[in-house]
Write an enzyme that holds these catalytic residues in place. Sequence first.
Site, PDB file in Angstrom:
ATOM      1  N   ASP A  73       0.831  -1.217   0.000  1.00  0.00           N
ATOM      2  CA  ASP A  73       0.000   0.000   0.000  1.00  0.00           C
ATOM      3  C   ASP A  73       0.863   1.264   0.000  1.00  0.00           C
ATOM      4  OD1 ASP A  73      -2.030  -1.875   0.345  1.00  0.00           O
ATOM      5  OD2 ASP A  73      -2.167  -1.536   2.502  1.00  0.00           O
ATOM      6  N   GLU A 306     -11.718  -0.839  -2.389  1.00  0.00           N
ATOM      7  CA  GLU A 306     -11.048  -0.084  -1.329  1.00  0.00           C
ATOM      8  C   GLU A 306      -9.895   0.696  -1.923  1.00  0.00           C
ATOM      9  OE1 GLU A 306      -9.280  -2.740   1.469  1.00  0.00           O
ATOM     10  OE2 GLU A 306      -7.662  -3.243   0.099  1.00  0.00           O
TER      11      GLU A 306
END
Length: 539
Positions: A73, A306
């Site tokens: 991420d 997401e």
Amino acid sequence: MRHKYFLFLSVTLAALLLIGCNNDDLEPTGITVKEDEDEVTDTTYTIPTYADDYAAMASWNDRSDWNLANVHDPSVVFDGDYYYMYGTNASYGNAHDGHGHFHGRRSRDLVNWSYMGASMSVTPTWVKDTLNSMRDAVGLAPINNPAFGHWAPVVRKVGNVYRMYYSIIIDNLIGNGLPWSEENFDNTWTERAFIGMMETTDPSSNNWEDKGMVVCSVSDRGTDWSRSSTNDWSGYFKYNAIDPSYVVTPEGEHWMFYGSWHSGIAAVQIDSDTGLPLHEFDINDESTWGTHIYTRTNGSRWQGSEGPEVMYSEETGYYYLFLAYDGLDVPYNTRVTRSENVTGPYKGYDGASVTNGGDVYPIVTHPYKFNNHSGWVGFAHNAMFQYEETGDWFYASQARLPANTGGNAYSNAIMMGHVRKVRWTEGGWPVVMPERYTGVPETEISEADLAGNWELITLRYEYRTQQTSVALTLSANGEATGALTGAWSFDEADNVLTIGNTKLYVEREVDWEASPRELTLVFAGLNSSGVSLWGKKTQ
């Protein structure tokens, strides 16, 4: 459950990739930059030789050699000298455990990255205090030792300050306050997550000052936090306070996007001076929770999307919202939608609004496999940033090796950071190159260079499936056969290959699947459905 990190990992994989533990009592991490590598001024190009399977050098003691190993991420920011990258605590074999949170690294060239250490040594006390204050307000006992998870920061430069918005989840059940497990399940959901913010004026110092809470998970269901079973996916929280992103409009407005699964993505306007919400955030006032931006499935409180990442392009005049779809272990794939306004409506490739529901196209990345390599899966949750020297846009995310690569049962927990160049189609959509960026010198490409044999991958959506390559031949007489057919031509001024009516954007990159690795040509483009086409010349 708070997030798909725990939904899709097997018990064995979760043991390797435990990112929701509370280890604040262990030692913080100091800066460990390898200055001798960072300060190299020799610009001679060399092909990277480090292994994609970094299991042999994954331990904490090997951190100075990680480069882009153990990246998850990522978010990237430039300070004028270095590109800094920060990410989720996830690491193969839990190498990060006990060494702080939101680990960083830096690079001058986007190719060679030096590990810097954690940007947060211990979880701020306000997280536990705020959580228990909210619990007390509804008659719940305090949680003395919350099970924290530290996820998905975003970093932006605002004026002369660098701001990191970070996610901290609480993986304890709302009812009994115990850490989440099947054995502890008490027919309630797990607790809320928080987004906080910290600042520095000098990212090279890796010293950050925490500024407290920005938003937290919110529910429109009052005290009805019951969950009928672990198969009940009608989530208690409306917006899940994780995965922040940040964008500044041409008019100077600052917006933070956040959310995952649950009801989708929201955007909150930010006071540029404080970095906190422009209008006071109140968990009991839905009007302060933000503007609803995106839902994958209308009416669902548990949907596979997401990791919003938002950018604005001066060249096209659009805001682009990138999204990670599905579970992170294998099916993770990247989508993008766009809008002329920061708060929408965001529209897909077909021009239809997806604000209130709809799968997003184009598909930007997807699990894939060229010949002679295991390929990559779990390929999403990206950052977008510009390269200062050229203005080119780049895509950065993790990708994972498939399970049992090289006979390693745990290889799906090996997550390598990928940095890839982005090109833009005539219609103003981004396409990501099929090979990682290595700074190959941008020498002129001629039409004659393209003639030969290629592999082509169509990144069509297939859940948990790696897309594989099909042979493509570009003959010297201008005909394409195999995966694509028709006449082909090449625009040498813009490096655009046209096969029939399909335009493909060509770059020089490294063939990472070859042994030894070698230079080659690649292309990326979109088909008529908004699905990426990836090509690599093999001879």
